[in-house]
Design a protein around this motif. Structure first.
Motif, short mmCIF file in Angstrom:
data_model
loop_
_atom_site.label_atom_id
_atom_site.label_comp_id
_atom_site.label_asym_id
_atom_site.label_seq_id
_atom_site.Cartn_x
_atom_site.Cartn_y
_atom_site.Cartn_z
N LYS A 126 0.84 -1.20 0.00
CA LYS A 126 0.00 0.00 0.00
C LYS A 126 0.87 1.26 0.00
N ILE A 127 1.89 1.25 0.86
CA ILE A 127 2.81 2.39 0.95
C ILE A 127 3.61 2.54 -0.35
N LYS A 128 4.12 1.41 -0.85
CA LYS A 128 4.94 1.44 -2.08
C LYS A 128 4.15 2.00 -3.26
N ALA A 129 2.88 1.60 -3.35
CA ALA A 129 2.05 1.99 -4.50
C ALA A 129 1.55 3.43 -4.41
N ALA A 130 1.63 4.03 -3.23
CA ALA A 130 1.07 5.36 -3.01
C ALA A 130 2.09 6.46 -3.32
N ASN A 131 1.59 7.58 -3.83
CA ASN A 131 2.42 8.77 -3.95
C ASN A 131 2.27 9.64 -2.70
N GLY A 142 1.90 7.10 15.35
CA GLY A 142 1.81 7.92 14.15
C GLY A 142 3.13 8.58 13.80
N VAL A 143 3.83 9.09 14.82
CA VAL A 143 5.12 9.74 14.59
C VAL A 143 6.14 8.74 14.07
N GLU A 144 6.21 7.56 14.67
CA GLU A 144 7.20 6.57 14.23
C GLU A 144 6.89 6.09 12.81
N LEU A 145 5.60 5.90 12.47
CA LEU A 145 5.27 5.49 11.11
C LEU A 145 5.65 6.59 10.12
N ALA A 146 5.36 7.84 10.45
CA ALA A 146 5.74 8.95 9.58
C ALA A 146 7.25 8.97 9.36
N GLY A 147 8.01 8.72 10.44
CA GLY A 147 9.46 8.68 10.34
C GLY A 147 9.96 7.56 9.45
N GLU A 148 9.37 6.38 9.62
CA GLU A 148 9.78 5.22 8.80
C GLU A 148 9.54 5.50 7.31
N ILE A 149 8.37 6.05 6.98
CA ILE A 149 8.04 6.31 5.57
C ILE A 149 8.90 7.44 5.02
N ALA A 150 9.07 8.51 5.80
CA ALA A 150 9.85 9.66 5.34
C ALA A 150 11.31 9.28 5.05
N VAL A 151 11.86 8.36 5.83
CA VAL A 151 13.25 7.95 5.64
C VAL A 151 13.39 6.94 4.51
N ASP A 152 12.51 5.93 4.48
CA ASP A 152 12.63 4.88 3.46
C ASP A 152 12.05 5.28 2.11
N TYR A 153 11.09 6.17 2.11
CA TYR A 153 10.44 6.61 0.87
C TYR A 153 10.37 8.15 0.85
N PRO A 154 11.52 8.81 0.71
CA PRO A 154 11.55 10.28 0.83
C PRO A 154 10.76 11.03 -0.24
N ASP A 155 10.43 10.36 -1.34
CA ASP A 155 9.69 11.04 -2.41
C ASP A 155 8.18 11.05 -2.18
N LYS A 187 9.97 17.12 5.15
CA LYS A 187 8.84 17.47 4.28
C LYS A 187 7.54 16.75 4.65
N VAL A 188 7.42 16.33 5.91
CA VAL A 188 6.15 15.77 6.41
C VAL A 188 5.27 16.94 6.85
N GLU A 189 4.03 16.98 6.36
CA GLU A 189 3.11 18.03 6.77
C GLU A 189 2.36 17.58 8.03
N VAL A 190 2.36 18.41 9.03
CA VAL A 190 1.70 18.08 10.30
C VAL A 190 0.57 19.08 10.54
N LEU A 191 -0.66 18.56 10.69
CA LEU A 191 -1.83 19.40 10.96
C LEU A 191 -2.32 19.09 12.36
N LEU A 192 -2.24 20.09 13.25
CA LEU A 192 -2.62 19.90 14.65
C LEU A 192 -4.04 20.43 14.90
N ASN A 193 -4.60 20.01 16.04
CA ASN A 193 -5.96 20.44 16.45
C ASN A 193 -7.02 20.11 15.40
N GLN A 194 -6.82 18.99 14.72
CA GLN A 194 -7.78 18.59 13.68
C GLN A 194 -8.00 17.08 13.73
N THR A 195 -9.15 16.67 13.23
CA THR A 195 -9.48 15.25 13.11
C THR A 195 -9.96 14.98 11.69
N VAL A 196 -10.08 13.70 11.35
CA VAL A 196 -10.58 13.30 10.04
C VAL A 196 -11.74 12.34 10.25
#
Length: 361
Positions: A126-131, A142-155, A187-196
């Protein structure tokens, strides 16, 4: 340990960090039964690495029978407890002399190891196929997952949406600020005080709307928010009055469930005022193992080991080489916390504690 102790029936419910550690410690000094819905123990703090490197699971997902060599493993959820028995979903009544509850948080994951590995492989695809990837939740997961993706898939475009006013609210402001700076630099965008609201999202649209009306384009999303305490099975049992308002078991300084002589609780399910972390769950298990051995020898109550809540201390991985650490005396970010945790995520150490080959880092 004498023969009388070896015949005592110790039942451990829950095969997470706390339960696995306790079962391993007690298996040669008592008649141990481990009850868990799944057939394996997983090293939970390594799970985010598995989403970018699924092959790591060969070391982090460990069949219970690999480390409980001298006890029984029952693969079934526990559904209730009486004064002397644990009842399982498959209809068993498991008699105990001493009970240790370690059911942590409710997390519906696959029953067998192979399916769990497949789950991580699917997440990786899923991660590999996503832009672009949306992560909902800015706690440690959430922070650790963001870190893993940002480092292994910087694009890849990574966005974190968090309902709180800062990341990592369980530790200090300084650590949160340093983490936000690190993510922003990646280049990770962080949006605080919000939900989805995921119910309003169409997978085909790939557009997510936050509670403030902001639109996020993402090819996939991962939900990284807290899970409920794994105590629902106790709500109609003899221990229903031992649960606090958050569903946690209230324990005394010996980690015995309040009002009970022969029932202990360890890990994330207990009401001890401290951060819920794996290394603390291992400490709980060590205290209860000592106390069970003392009680079986006929020791006085005054001799029992007491547990003191830990001060706020944590290391959060930021990819493979860096991390942020909050220690009692300082907060730091970068390679030193990374050396301590991020490379191998304490996997070799944890395997060794279970009596297994640590494997290669």
């Amino acid at each position: 340990m004498d023969g009388e102790a070896a015949g005592k029936r110790v039942v451990v419910v829950g095969g997470g960090v706390a339960g696995a550690s306790l079962a391993k410690s007690m298996q040669f000094v008592a008649d141990v039964t481990l009850i868990d819905p799944k057939e394996y123990f997983e090293i939970p703090w390594a799970n985010l690495r598995l989403m970018v490197e699924p092959s790591f699971a060969e070391r982090t997902l460990i069949n219970h029978t690999d480390y409980v060599a001298n006890g029984r493993v029952i693969t079934s959820p526990a559904i209730s407890v009486t004064e002397n028995e644990v009842l399982t979903a498959e209809g068993r009544s498991v008699v105990y002399d001493y009970l240790v509850i370690a059911t942590g948080h409710a997390d519906p994951i696959p029953h067998n190891r192979k399916d769990r590995i497949s789950q991580f492989e699917q997440d990786n695809q899923k991660i590999k196929a996503a832009n672009s990837v949306l992560i909902i939740g800015g706690g440690p997961t959430g922070v650790e997952l963001a870190g893993e993706i940002a480092v292994d898939y910087p694009d890849k475009k990574v966005t974190v949406v968090h309902k709180g006013s800062r990341l990592l609210e369980f530790i200090g402001q300084k650590a949160a600020d340093k983490t936000l700076d690190w993510l922003t630099a990646k280049k990770v965008e962080v949006l605080l005080n919000q939900t989805v609201d995921l119910d309003s999202v169409s997978e085909s649209e790939k557009i997510y709307t936050t509670s403030t009306g902001e639109k996020i384009n993402a090819d996939c999303h991962f939900v990284c928010v807290g899970k409920p305490t794994g105590s629902s099975w106790l709500q109609n049992s003899i221990l229903k009055d031992c649960l606090d308002k958050k569903g946690r078991l209230m324990v005394d300084e010996n980690l015995r469930v309040r009002g009970q002589k022969n029932i202990f609780a360890i890990g994330d399910i207990i009401d001890v005022p401290e951060i819920k972390q794996g290394f603390l769950a291992q400490k709980h298990a060590s205290v209860v193992a000592k106390n069970l051995k003392l009680i079986m020898k006929g020791a006085k109550e005054s001799k029992l080991s007491k547990y003191k809540p830990a001060s706020a201390m944590a290391i959060i991985s930021l990819g493979r080489k860096e991390g942020v650490a909050q220690l009692p005396f300082m907060t730091m970010i970068g390679c030193i916390p990374g050396i301590i945790k991020s490379k191998d995520l304490f996997v070799g150490k944890t395997r060794k504690q279970l009596g297994l080959d640590p494997g290669t880092a």
